[in-house]
Design a protein around this motif. Structure first.
Motif, PDB file in Angstrom:
ATOM      1  N   MET A  65      -3.135  -1.752 -27.093  1.00 58.52           N
ATOM      2  CA  MET A  65      -2.184  -2.669 -26.479  1.00 58.52           C
ATOM      3  C   MET A  65      -1.187  -3.139 -27.519  1.00 58.52           C
ATOM      4  N   SER A  66       0.064  -3.210 -27.101  1.00 56.17           N
ATOM      5  CA  SER A  66       1.121  -3.655 -27.992  1.00 56.17           C
ATOM      6  C   SER A  66       2.167  -4.407 -27.193  1.00 56.17           C
ATOM      7  N   ARG A  67       3.064  -5.040 -27.917  1.00 56.64           N
ATOM      8  CA  ARG A  67       4.153  -5.758 -27.271  1.00 56.64           C
ATOM      9  C   ARG A  67       5.365  -4.836 -27.181  1.00 56.64           C
ATOM     10  N   LYS A  68       5.990  -4.839 -26.031  1.00 51.31           N
ATOM     11  CA  LYS A  68       7.251  -4.127 -25.866  1.00 51.31           C
ATOM     12  C   LYS A  68       8.218  -5.069 -25.173  1.00 51.31           C
ATOM     13  N   ASP A  69       9.106  -5.646 -25.968  1.00 54.35           N
ATOM     14  CA  ASP A  69      10.018  -6.686 -25.481  1.00 54.35           C
ATOM     15  C   ASP A  69       9.186  -7.842 -24.909  1.00 54.35           C
ATOM     16  N   ASN A  70       9.361  -8.120 -23.628  1.00 56.53           N
ATOM     17  CA  ASN A  70       8.616  -9.227 -23.028  1.00 56.53           C
ATOM     18  C   ASN A  70       7.526  -8.716 -22.089  1.00 56.53           C
ATOM     19  N   THR A  71       6.987  -7.541 -22.411  1.00 56.88           N
ATOM     20  CA  THR A  71       5.896  -6.982 -21.618  1.00 56.88           C
ATOM     21  C   THR A  71       4.759  -6.569 -22.541  1.00 56.88           C
ATOM     22  N   LEU A  72       3.593  -6.375 -21.941  1.00 52.49           N
ATOM     23  CA  LEU A  72       2.443  -5.833 -22.647  1.00 52.49           C
ATOM     24  C   LEU A  72       2.318  -4.362 -22.272  1.00 52.49           C
ATOM     25  N   LYS A  73       2.167  -3.524 -23.265  1.00 53.18           N
ATOM     26  CA  LYS A  73       2.016  -2.091 -23.041  1.00 53.18           C
ATOM     27  C   LYS A  73       0.584  -1.698 -23.353  1.00 53.18           C
ATOM     28  N   PHE A  74      -0.137  -1.223 -22.334  1.00 52.14           N
ATOM     29  CA  PHE A  74      -1.515  -0.784 -22.528  1.00 52.14           C
ATOM     30  C   PHE A  74      -1.587   0.721 -22.338  1.00 52.14           C
ATOM     31  N   THR A  75      -2.051   1.405 -23.378  1.00 54.03           N
ATOM     32  CA  THR A  75      -2.191   2.860 -23.340  1.00 54.03           C
ATOM     33  C   THR A  75      -3.665   3.216 -23.392  1.00 54.03           C
ATOM     34  N   PRO A  76      -4.238   3.748 -22.313  1.00 55.05           N
ATOM     35  CA  PRO A  76      -5.657   4.119 -22.331  1.00 55.05           C
ATOM     36  C   PRO A  76      -5.897   5.312 -23.250  1.00 55.05           C
ATOM     37  N   VAL A  77      -7.031   5.306 -23.919  1.00 49.96           N
ATOM     38  CA  VAL A  77      -7.399   6.392 -24.827  1.00 49.96           C
ATOM     39  C   VAL A  77      -8.823   6.811 -24.496  1.00 49.96           C
ATOM     40  N   ASP A  78      -9.042   8.108 -24.231  1.00 45.82           N
ATOM     41  CA  ASP A  78     -10.382   8.556 -23.878  1.00 45.82           C
ATOM     42  C   ASP A  78     -11.223   8.795 -25.131  1.00 45.82           C
ATOM     43  N   LYS A  92       0.550   1.646 -19.200  1.00 39.25           N
ATOM     44  CA  LYS A  92       0.740   0.667 -18.135  1.00 39.25           C
ATOM     45  C   LYS A  92       1.496  -0.514 -18.723  1.00 39.25           C
ATOM     46  N   TYR A  93       2.571  -0.947 -18.067  1.00 44.07           N
ATOM     47  CA  TYR A  93       3.382  -2.056 -18.569  1.00 44.07           C
ATOM     48  C   TYR A  93       3.130  -3.290 -17.705  1.00 44.07           C
ATOM     49  N   ILE A  94       2.846  -4.401 -18.372  1.00 44.84           N
ATOM     50  CA  ILE A  94       2.482  -5.634 -17.676  1.00 44.84           C
ATOM     51  C   ILE A  94       3.434  -6.746 -18.103  1.00 44.84           C
ATOM     52  N   PRO A  95       4.231  -7.308 -17.199  1.00 45.88           N
ATOM     53  CA  PRO A  95       5.105  -8.434 -17.556  1.00 45.88           C
ATOM     54  C   PRO A  95       4.269  -9.621 -18.043  1.00 45.88           C
ATOM     55  N   VAL A  96       4.591 -10.127 -19.217  1.00 45.07           N
ATOM     56  CA  VAL A  96       3.737 -11.129 -19.837  1.00 45.07           C
ATOM     57  C   VAL A  96       3.703 -12.426 -19.034  1.00 45.07           C
ATOM     58  N   GLU A  97       4.799 -12.747 -18.344  1.00 43.39           N
ATOM     59  CA  GLU A  97       4.818 -14.002 -17.583  1.00 43.39           C
ATOM     60  C   GLU A  97       3.907 -13.939 -16.365  1.00 43.39           C
ATOM     61  N   GLY A  98       3.416 -12.744 -16.037  1.00 43.91           N
ATOM     62  CA  GLY A  98       2.526 -12.616 -14.885  1.00 43.91           C
ATOM     63  C   GLY A  98       1.063 -12.554 -15.242  1.00 43.91           C
ATOM     64  N   VAL A  99       0.707 -12.823 -16.510  1.00 45.07           N
ATOM     65  CA  VAL A  99      -0.668 -12.683 -16.969  1.00 45.07           C
ATOM     66  C   VAL A  99      -1.275 -14.058 -17.256  1.00 45.07           C
ATOM     67  N   SER A 100      -2.445 -14.314 -16.698  1.00 47.51           N
ATOM     68  CA  SER A 100      -3.168 -15.550 -17.022  1.00 47.51           C
ATOM     69  C   SER A 100      -4.195 -15.304 -18.114  1.00 47.51           C
TER      70      SER A 100
END
Length: 353
Positions: A32-45, A54-62
């Motif tokens: 997981m890393s920050r990309k601008d104002n979103t969280l970027k999660f890259t699954p690794v097997d 998967k990109y997740i807007p940070v303001e939508g995360v509790s």
């Protein structure tokens, strides 16, 4: 309530609550890393192959629940801290291993002093601890009477717990009170074999759990603990100063206190539902020599049902409005706050429906 789950994207599950923020559950390992104002999660097997990010807007995360290994750097945690996003970690065996909690933005000196005073005063501490056990016992009996009314023979177990409950307020120290609480809980777990149709608990076992029911209980209890911790964080209470459980160096023990009240209605009722309605089957568990753990499919089913329960609403008798079960936990924190500040006597939550 509608649960949002992307079945084409099985490594992540997002659950909406009554606010615009969501709880995200990460079942796969990844980065997981920050990309601008979103969280970027890259699954690794397991072979190191990356999946679709998967990109997740940070303001939508509790908050984030991580059931796989999470690769992240300090810059990300600085970002999460500023956004007041907590991260809870679990190991392969569903044991809660710890949390990243943002800086306590509501802690107040006066509350810290009063909370500490109530802990150090034997008379004040036992009163609060007794209330926690009273609330837990009441909600346990509420569960048992519900299933008794539906044809389950639980009369003897109910009578035994009612007898133990009469001794709660005669205790003079925490050890005696914990003994009564343990007797109530042990007797209560005997009822699981009556309530459940196709599974048996055969007594409580943990670290590790020995069968499917115990695996669900351990997993659900950890979910309830982290829920309580998250709600405490949004109040002025210090999560490390507790009253029933002894404060420790490595745990937020006040969350353990509050969880006692809510486990019967938030965890146990979900367990009865997912097993009796056959939403989770025997094949959904990984049975090993000395332990049993949930497979990913079972975790996801339980998480969805647990969050559905949290987002159910009831008409609050005092507030005269509908509130979610999740909000009831925060209200419990507020009631405890008023008690510690000598504003209003604390009365534990008791299910009235």
């Amino acid at each position: 309530m509608r649960i949002i789950a992307n079945l084409k994207n099985p490594f992540i599950l997002k659950i909406p609550d009554q606010t615009h923020e969501k709880t995200y559950y990460l079942f796969n390992s990844g980065r997981m890393s920050r990309k601008d104002n979103t969280l970027k999660f890259t699954p690794v097997d397991e072979g190191g192959k990356e999946g679709q990010p998967k990109y997740i807007p940070v303001e939508g995360v509790s908050d984030l629940y991580c059931f796989g290994a999470l690769d992240a750097n300090s810059a990300l945690y600085n970002f999460l801290g500023k956004e007041q996003i907590a991260v809870h970690f679990f190991d392969y065996y569903e044991h809660y291993t710890g949390s990243f909690m943002p800086k306590e933005y509501l802690l107040a000196g006066k509350m810290q002093i009063e909370q500490t005073k109530h802990y150090y005063s034997k008379a004040k501490r036992i009163i609060i601890a007794q209330k926690f056990v009273e609330g837990a016992a009441f909600n346990i009996l509420k569960n048992l009477k519900y299933y008794q009314s539906r044809g389950k023979d639980l009369e003897g177990i109910i009578e035994t717990i009612e007898r133990y409950s009469t001794s709660i307020f005669t205790t003079t120290d925490i050890d005696m009170l914990m003994g009564i609480e343990g007797n109530i809980r042990q007797t209560y777990y005997e009822a699981f074999d009556v309530i459940l149709n196709d599974f048996a608990m055969n007594g409580r076992s943990k670290q590790p759990p020995k069968n499917e029911v115990n695996a669900l209980v351990s997993f659900g209890n950890m979910m309830c603990y982290t829920l309580c911790l998250g709600q405490i964080y949004h109040t002025q209470l210090n999560p490390t100063i507790s009253f029933l459980h002894e404060p420790g160096y490595r745990r937020y023990s006040l969350a353990l206190d509050l969880a006692e009240i809510f486990k019967p209605i938030l965890v146990d009722r979900v367990i009865f539902k997912v097993l009796n309605k056959r939403e989770i089957h025997a094949k959904d568990f990984d049975v090993q020599v000395n332990s049993v753990v949930l497979k990913d499919a079972a975790r996801k089913v339980f998480v969805r049902s647990f969050e559905e329960r949290l987002n159910e609403t009831i008409k609050h008798r005092s507030l005269n409005r509908s509130v979610s079960y999740k909000h009831l936990v925060k209200l419990e924190c507020y009631k405890l706050t008023k008690h510690l500040l000598n504003m209003e006597e604390y009365k534990p939550f008791k299910a009235w429906w």
